[in-house]
Write a protein that holds these residues in place. Structure first.
Motif, mmCIF file in Angstrom:
data_model
loop_
_atom_site.group_PDB
_atom_site.id
_atom_site.type_symbol
_atom_site.label_atom_id
_atom_site.label_comp_id
_atom_site.label_asym_id
_atom_site.label_seq_id
_atom_site.Cartn_x
_atom_site.Cartn_y
_atom_site.Cartn_z
ATOM 1 N N THR A 76 0.818 -0.985 0.037
ATOM 2 C CA THR A 76 -0.259 0.530 -0.228
ATOM 3 C C THR A 76 1.199 1.065 -0.201
ATOM 4 O O THR A 76 0.196 2.745 -0.041
ATOM 5 C CB THR A 76 -0.649 0.260 0.802
ATOM 6 N N LEU A 77 2.085 1.115 0.018
ATOM 7 C CA LEU A 77 3.284 2.706 0.574
ATOM 8 C C LEU A 77 3.586 2.696 -1.165
ATOM 9 O O LEU A 77 4.733 3.528 -1.449
ATOM 10 C CB LEU A 77 4.019 2.395 1.769
ATOM 11 N N ALA A 78 3.731 1.681 -1.759
ATOM 12 C CA ALA A 78 4.474 1.010 -3.100
ATOM 13 C C ALA A 78 3.542 1.542 -4.188
ATOM 14 O O ALA A 78 3.797 1.786 -5.766
ATOM 15 C CB ALA A 78 4.996 -0.046 -3.386
ATOM 16 N N ASP A 79 2.508 2.859 -4.273
ATOM 17 C CA ASP A 79 2.019 3.243 -4.679
ATOM 18 C C ASP A 79 2.599 4.674 -5.122
ATOM 19 O O ASP A 79 3.224 4.914 -4.754
ATOM 20 C CB ASP A 79 0.599 3.202 -4.716
ATOM 21 N N HIS A 80 2.249 5.322 -6.395
ATOM 22 C CA HIS A 80 2.127 6.758 -7.133
ATOM 23 C C HIS A 80 0.602 7.428 -7.853
ATOM 24 O O HIS A 80 0.372 6.888 -8.130
ATOM 25 C CB HIS A 80 3.840 6.604 -7.854
ATOM 26 N N ARG A 81 1.295 8.193 -7.326
ATOM 27 C CA ARG A 81 0.209 9.529 -8.195
ATOM 28 C C ARG A 81 0.650 9.723 -9.669
ATOM 29 O O ARG A 81 1.222 9.773 -10.001
ATOM 30 C CB ARG A 81 0.486 10.963 -7.683
ATOM 31 N N ASP A 82 -0.450 9.290 -10.493
ATOM 32 C CA ASP A 82 -0.323 9.633 -12.426
ATOM 33 C C ASP A 82 -1.874 9.800 -12.687
ATOM 34 O O ASP A 82 -2.066 8.801 -12.937
ATOM 35 C CB ASP A 82 0.110 7.851 -12.604
ATOM 36 N N PRO A 83 -1.395 11.503 -12.790
ATOM 37 C CA PRO A 83 -2.987 11.606 -12.779
ATOM 38 C C PRO A 83 -2.883 11.036 -14.762
ATOM 39 O O PRO A 83 -4.363 11.273 -14.784
ATOM 40 C CB PRO A 83 -2.925 13.383 -12.757
ATOM 41 N N GLU A 84 -1.606 10.464 -15.382
ATOM 42 C CA GLU A 84 -2.258 10.608 -17.162
ATOM 43 C C GLU A 84 -2.789 9.221 -17.052
ATOM 44 O O GLU A 84 -3.410 9.016 -18.288
ATOM 45 C CB GLU A 84 -0.803 10.704 -17.426
ATOM 46 N N TYR A 85 -2.929 8.180 -15.898
ATOM 47 C CA TYR A 85 -4.163 7.068 -15.977
ATOM 48 C C TYR A 85 -5.121 7.165 -15.745
ATOM 49 O O TYR A 85 -5.775 6.137 -16.740
ATOM 50 C CB TYR A 85 -2.689 6.555 -15.011
ATOM 51 N N ARG A 86 -5.804 8.210 -15.958
ATOM 52 C CA ARG A 86 -7.357 8.751 -16.355
ATOM 53 C C ARG A 86 -7.761 8.265 -17.890
ATOM 54 O O ARG A 86 -9.097 7.804 -17.857
ATOM 55 C CB ARG A 86 -7.609 9.949 -16.258
ATOM 56 N N ARG A 87 -6.505 8.088 -18.302
ATOM 57 C CA ARG A 87 -6.976 7.614 -19.800
ATOM 58 C C ARG A 87 -7.413 6.262 -20.211
ATOM 59 O O ARG A 87 -7.687 5.994 -21.168
ATOM 60 C CB ARG A 87 -5.409 7.907 -21.122
ATOM 61 N N ASN A 88 -6.044 5.413 -19.339
ATOM 62 C CA ASN A 88 -7.183 4.306 -18.773
ATOM 63 C C ASN A 88 -8.219 3.632 -18.661
ATOM 64 O O ASN A 88 -8.737 3.098 -17.828
ATOM 65 C CB ASN A 88 -6.013 3.377 -18.825
ATOM 66 N N LEU A 89 -9.284 4.502 -17.911
ATOM 67 C CA LEU A 89 -10.134 4.782 -17.584
ATOM 68 C C LEU A 89 -11.928 4.866 -18.022
ATOM 69 O O LEU A 89 -11.805 5.639 -18.338
ATOM 70 C CB LEU A 89 -10.170 5.062 -15.722
ATOM 71 N N ASP A 90 -12.304 4.149 -17.594
ATOM 72 C CA ASP A 90 -13.506 4.648 -18.069
ATOM 73 C C ASP A 90 -14.334 4.505 -17.400
ATOM 74 O O ASP A 90 -15.153 3.493 -16.579
ATOM 75 C CB ASP A 90 -13.884 3.487 -18.986
ATOM 76 N N VAL A 91 -15.159 5.901 -16.902
ATOM 77 C CA VAL A 91 -15.823 6.575 -15.925
ATOM 78 C C VAL A 91 -17.317 7.130 -16.570
ATOM 79 O O VAL A 91 -16.871 7.519 -17.064
ATOM 80 C CB VAL A 91 -15.289 6.850 -14.647
ATOM 81 N N GLY A 92 -18.168 6.211 -15.959
ATOM 82 C CA GLY A 92 -19.679 6.807 -15.948
ATOM 83 C C GLY A 92 -20.748 7.404 -15.048
ATOM 84 O O GLY A 92 -19.927 6.483 -13.970
ATOM 85 N N VAL A 93 -21.679 7.862 -15.081
ATOM 86 C CA VAL A 93 -22.715 8.012 -13.587
ATOM 87 C C VAL A 93 -23.625 8.354 -13.959
ATOM 88 O O VAL A 93 -23.704 9.206 -15.363
ATOM 89 C CB VAL A 93 -21.749 9.156 -12.634
ATOM 90 N N ARG A 94 -24.638 7.857 -13.033
ATOM 91 C CA ARG A 94 -26.139 7.921 -14.408
ATOM 92 C C ARG A 94 -27.361 8.150 -13.145
ATOM 93 O O ARG A 94 -26.468 7.623 -11.810
ATOM 94 C CB ARG A 94 -26.695 7.141 -15.138
ATOM 95 N N LEU A 95 -28.588 9.050 -12.782
ATOM 96 C CA LEU A 95 -29.518 8.994 -12.200
ATOM 97 C C LEU A 95 -30.541 8.582 -12.131
ATOM 98 O O LEU A 95 -31.380 8.606 -12.992
ATOM 99 C CB LEU A 95 -29.247 10.127 -11.293
ATOM 100 N N ALA A 96 -31.121 7.184 -10.790
ATOM 101 C CA ALA A 96 -32.164 6.930 -11.385
ATOM 102 C C ALA A 96 -32.795 6.853 -10.187
ATOM 103 O O ALA A 96 -32.469 6.680 -9.082
ATOM 104 C CB ALA A 96 -31.705 5.469 -12.336
#
Length: 200
Positions: A76-96
């Protein structure tokens, strides 16, 4: 002739005595405040030096500490901040609407990790906008966390995994348009552990 010393007694009025008393009190307050301020600055200066030295020693000892931790905690301590990795994430939100409760709606978030690394932290801000693009409500949440614990700690998001999260909101939010913003993103590739002394 006899020399006589003359003693002159000046009688002061009430206002004069009051003025002397007020100005004397103000002078005492100013002197005491100055002494207290100088002493406080001196104490804070000594304490700050100690805190900075302790922090420096702690940071320089973190790499050795990481090697002594169990693997589950060390990872858990061996991670790093990588804002550019957002290109690999598909994020969606909806309200129902919630069919089981007439006064509430469901806010559902779906995130898919299409990249090669594990997402250890994914913080998101969800905003509900009306027709005039005014924010009527916002929800802050974690879609991924370093470890999984009951509650809002959902655990890391592995490569190729898809995660859905739901939140209840009041019925007055019905008809609003949800938008999502990624606020923070940390990843762990499993192939390297950055130097903690220079990590984010």
């Amino acid at each position: 002739m006899t020399d006589r010393s003359h003693i002159v007694v000046r009688k002061t009025g009430f206002l004069t005595a009051l003025a002397y008393g007020v100005f004397g009190l103000l002078a005492v307050i100013v002197v005491c405040s100055t002494v207290i301020l100088v002493y406080s600055v001196n104490v804070v200066d000594r304490k700050a030096d100690g805190v900075l030295e302790t922090g420096r020693l702690l940071i320089t000892s973190l790499p050795d500490l990481q090697k002594k931790l169990p693997p589950a905690l060390a990872d858990t301590l061996a991670d790093h901040r990588d804002p550019e990795y957002r290109r690999n994430l598909d994020v969606g939100v909806r309200l129902a609407p919630d069919l089981g409760a007439g006064d509430r709606s469901y806010l559902t978030v779906k995130v898919q990790n299409n990249g090669p690394e594990t997402v250890t932290l994914l913080a998101a801000q969800i905003r509900l906008l009306d027709e005039s693009e005014t924010v009527r409500r916002d929800v802050a949440t974690y879609l991924a966390t370093p470890v999984m614990i009951d509650g809002d700690w959902r655990g890391p998001l592995l490569p190729g995994s898809t995660r859905q999260c739901s939140f209840h909101v009041r019925d007055e939010c019905a008809g609003l348009r949800p938008v999502i913003e990624i606020a923070d993103l940390r990843v762990w590739s499993g192939t390297h552990a950055p130097d903690l002394a220079s990590a984010d």
